[in-house]
Design a protein around this motif. Sequence first.
Motif, PDB file in Angstrom:
ATOM      1  N   LEU A 260       0.836  -1.203   0.000  1.00 42.63           N
ATOM      2  CA  LEU A 260       0.000   0.000   0.000  1.00 42.63           C
ATOM      3  C   LEU A 260       0.871   1.253   0.000  1.00 42.63           C
ATOM      4  O   LEU A 260       0.593   2.213  -0.725  1.00 42.63           O
ATOM      5  CB  LEU A 260      -0.927  -0.013   1.223  1.00 42.63           C
TER       6      LEU A 260
ATOM      7  N   VAL B  24      -6.432   3.697  -1.144  1.00 37.10           N
ATOM      8  CA  VAL B  24      -5.162   3.298  -0.534  1.00 37.10           C
ATOM      9  C   VAL B  24      -4.976   3.985   0.812  1.00 37.10           C
ATOM     10  O   VAL B  24      -4.638   3.344   1.807  1.00 37.10           O
ATOM     11  CB  VAL B  24      -3.991   3.642  -1.477  1.00 37.10           C
TER      12      VAL B  24
ATOM     13  N   ALA C 171       3.698   6.160  -5.304  1.00 37.81           N
ATOM     14  CA  ALA C 171       3.594   6.392  -6.751  1.00 37.81           C
ATOM     15  C   ALA C 171       2.440   7.335  -7.058  1.00 37.81           C
ATOM     16  O   ALA C 171       2.571   8.250  -7.875  1.00 37.81           O
ATOM     17  CB  ALA C 171       3.404   5.065  -7.477  1.00 37.81           C
ATOM     18  N   LEU C 172       1.312   7.124  -6.395  1.00 36.04           N
ATOM     19  CA  LEU C 172       0.141   7.947  -6.683  1.00 36.04           C
ATOM     20  C   LEU C 172       0.368   9.397  -6.266  1.00 36.04           C
ATOM     21  O   LEU C 172       0.032  10.336  -7.003  1.00 36.04           O
ATOM     22  CB  LEU C 172      -1.089   7.380  -5.958  1.00 36.04           C
TER      23      LEU C 172
ATOM     24  N   ALA D  43       2.815  11.117  -8.578  1.00 31.49           N
ATOM     25  CA  ALA D  43       2.137  11.442  -9.835  1.00 31.49           C
ATOM     26  C   ALA D  43       1.192  12.620  -9.640  1.00 31.49           C
ATOM     27  O   ALA D  43       1.123  13.526 -10.479  1.00 31.49           O
ATOM     28  CB  ALA D  43       1.367  10.225 -10.334  1.00 31.49           C
TER      29      ALA D  43
ATOM     30  N   GLU E 240       3.917   1.550  -1.129  1.00 33.80           N
ATOM     31  CA  GLU E 240       4.578   1.682  -2.440  1.00 33.80           C
ATOM     32  C   GLU E 240       3.635   2.327  -3.444  1.00 33.80           C
ATOM     33  O   GLU E 240       4.017   3.220  -4.202  1.00 33.80           O
ATOM     34  CB  GLU E 240       5.027   0.301  -2.941  1.00 33.80           C
ATOM     35  N   VAL E 241       2.396   1.874  -3.445  1.00 31.88           N
ATOM     36  CA  VAL E 241       1.431   2.431  -4.399  1.00 31.88           C
ATOM     37  C   VAL E 241       1.094   3.870  -4.032  1.00 31.88           C
ATOM     38  O   VAL E 241       0.998   4.741  -4.899  1.00 31.88           O
ATOM     39  CB  VAL E 241       0.155   1.572  -4.442  1.00 31.88           C
TER      40      VAL E 241
ATOM     41  N   VAL F 121      -9.765   9.519 -11.371  1.00 30.96           N
ATOM     42  CA  VAL F 121      -9.324   8.129 -11.223  1.00 30.96           C
ATOM     43  C   VAL F 121      -8.225   8.060 -10.172  1.00 30.96           C
ATOM     44  O   VAL F 121      -8.272   7.246  -9.244  1.00 30.96           O
ATOM     45  CB  VAL F 121      -8.815   7.567 -12.571  1.00 30.96           C
ATOM     46  N   LEU F 122      -7.254   8.944 -10.323  1.00 31.83           N
ATOM     47  CA  LEU F 122      -6.157   9.015  -9.355  1.00 31.83           C
ATOM     48  C   LEU F 122      -6.697   9.287  -7.958  1.00 31.83           C
ATOM     49  O   LEU F 122      -6.312   8.620  -6.981  1.00 31.83           O
ATOM     50  CB  LEU F 122      -5.187  10.123  -9.795  1.00 31.83           C
TER      51      LEU F 122
ATOM     52  N   GLU G  58       3.158  15.808  -9.569  1.00 34.22           N
ATOM     53  CA  GLU G  58       3.632  16.166 -10.905  1.00 34.22           C
ATOM     54  C   GLU G  58       2.505  16.765 -11.743  1.00 34.22           C
ATOM     55  O   GLU G  58       2.705  17.742 -12.461  1.00 34.22           O
ATOM     56  CB  GLU G  58       4.194  14.908 -11.580  1.00 34.22           C
ATOM     57  N   LEU G  59       1.321  16.140 -11.639  1.00 29.81           N
ATOM     58  CA  LEU G  59       0.175  16.640 -12.420  1.00 29.81           C
ATOM     59  C   LEU G  59      -0.338  17.959 -11.853  1.00 29.81           C
ATOM     60  O   LEU G  59      -0.827  18.818 -12.590  1.00 29.81           O
ATOM     61  CB  LEU G  59      -0.949  15.601 -12.418  1.00 29.81           C
TER      62      LEU G  59
ATOM     63  N   PHE H  30      -8.293   6.121  -6.452  1.00 31.03           N
ATOM     64  CA  PHE H  30      -7.302   5.141  -6.013  1.00 31.03           C
ATOM     65  C   PHE H  30      -6.615   5.631  -4.748  1.00 31.03           C
ATOM     66  O   PHE H  30      -6.408   4.867  -3.803  1.00 31.03           O
ATOM     67  CB  PHE H  30      -6.264   4.898  -7.104  1.00 31.03           C
TER      68      PHE H  30
ATOM     69  N   ASN I   3      -7.665  14.776 -11.222  1.00 32.42           N
ATOM     70  CA  ASN I   3      -7.765  13.478 -11.893  1.00 32.42           C
ATOM     71  C   ASN I   3      -8.604  12.556 -11.002  1.00 32.42           C
ATOM     72  O   ASN I   3      -8.141  12.071  -9.977  1.00 32.42           O
ATOM     73  CB  ASN I   3      -6.363  12.902 -12.135  1.00 32.42           C
TER      74      ASN I   3
END
Lengths: 212, 212
Positions: free
Chosen positions: A75, A148, A81-82, A85, A77-78, A140-141, A88-89, A144, A138
């Motif tokens: 969890l 998480v 990443a999320l 991201a 790790e994800v 979807v992001l 960055e966005l 998620f 976003n």
Amino acid sequence: MMHDEVVSRLRHVLMEGEIPPGARIPERELCASFAISRTPLREALKVLAAEGLVVLLPNRGSRAAKLTQKDVKELFEVCEALEAAAGELACPRISDEQLREIAELQANMVEHYRAQDLLSYYRCNRLIHEAIVRAADNAVLAGFYESVAARIRRARFITPMSPEHWGLAIQEHEGILNALQRRDARGLAHILHTHLRRKREEVVRAGFAEGE
Amino acid sequence: MMHDEVVSRLRHVLMEGEIPPGARIPERELCASFAISRTPLREALKVLAAEGLVVLLPNRGSRAAKLTQKDVKELFEVCEALEAAAGELACPRISDEQLREIAELQANMVEHYRAQDLLSYYRCNRLIHEAIVRAADNAVLAGFYESVAARIRRARFITPMSPEHWGLAIQEHEGILNALQRRDARGLAHILHTHLRRKREEVVRAGFAEGE
DNA sequence: TTGATCATTTTTGCATTCAAAATAGTTCCT
DNA sequence: AGGAACTATTTTGAATGCAAAAATGATCAA
């Protein structure tokens, strides 16, 4: 309309630990307490199972999901990443208003740090991270991330946090705000990565300490 | 046991486009075709709604989710982040066996490229990306990736692919395999990012072309 | 012919019911 | 007494039933 209601109430019950991880979920009792029949409750259970909060054992009912050490690691790790991201966005998309909001949260957080008020600190910290994800614009992001973050939170890792780490976290947050203000997407992603990796290592260490 | 069965059959129906995006989902017909009652079908619908493949309209039934241009963009952005993270995690974890498998897929893919067999090429390409995600050894990540990839695939963007882009994609894949073999996590994440960003831009362009 | 209103049919959402599986409890045998 | 086997109870999973809401279509007025 009722369906979403049941799902969020059940999620709340699980998140608040009223049903501890690993425990059986008493269908009939919950039906009574929610004043509904088993059909909508079972639908909600399946949805939360898809989300990972509940595990379904065929013909043996459902249990509140139990997080193993590996689950927590995965969890985090994800999450890392999320969030990276998202940062960055967010950089090219964030509005001045949102930026101001985060700056204010940051100031509050520092206050709570000064007052050594860990709980308020955590609340601000969470709001900042959520604001960054929102700024990424976003859905979807965001979905998620919410899933998480909820699962991680449910593990109730209110690690005491060593003074050095707390100071470091504050410093990193300054860097985060700075990168956002400079719209430095790459830099922000990098800071968020290390920021979260540090937290993960801390939590994993604490997790090992208490066994599982 | 039947529940999962129904969910995957329904997912399959949606993925194969037997129910086109935006179309109503005929509960009674599906019940008949699956030879089940409405209860398990409705449970499956709720699960797939949580996954984003179905939208539920209160008192107005469910429809196959329709992807807007923004949805596609969001899915690609998340896909990019997940795959880059998968690559980064896979580098230190991937086994020689898995590495060999990917190298073989890569060789096959190049063959299909030489033969200008787009469909077989896509199949290999997909298998490679899935193998990398698997090598990351993170079930949460894998689950999210599967969900995102499924939704993207359902949009059926079999863009013809310009010869230059195809060539570039092949080159990038060489780079991906190389970075994996050198266990260069940072490099791999970077290549995957640009690789997927390129694809996204291509798809978004095609999407704009056809209006949406 | 068009458009609005009302009745009919269909569909949806939840409750209830029913059969099968698992669990618990009891008896019986060693 | 200890354990296996069998029965009773509970619990699960899916089908059916029922009331409310929406979609359909029919009637009638302009």
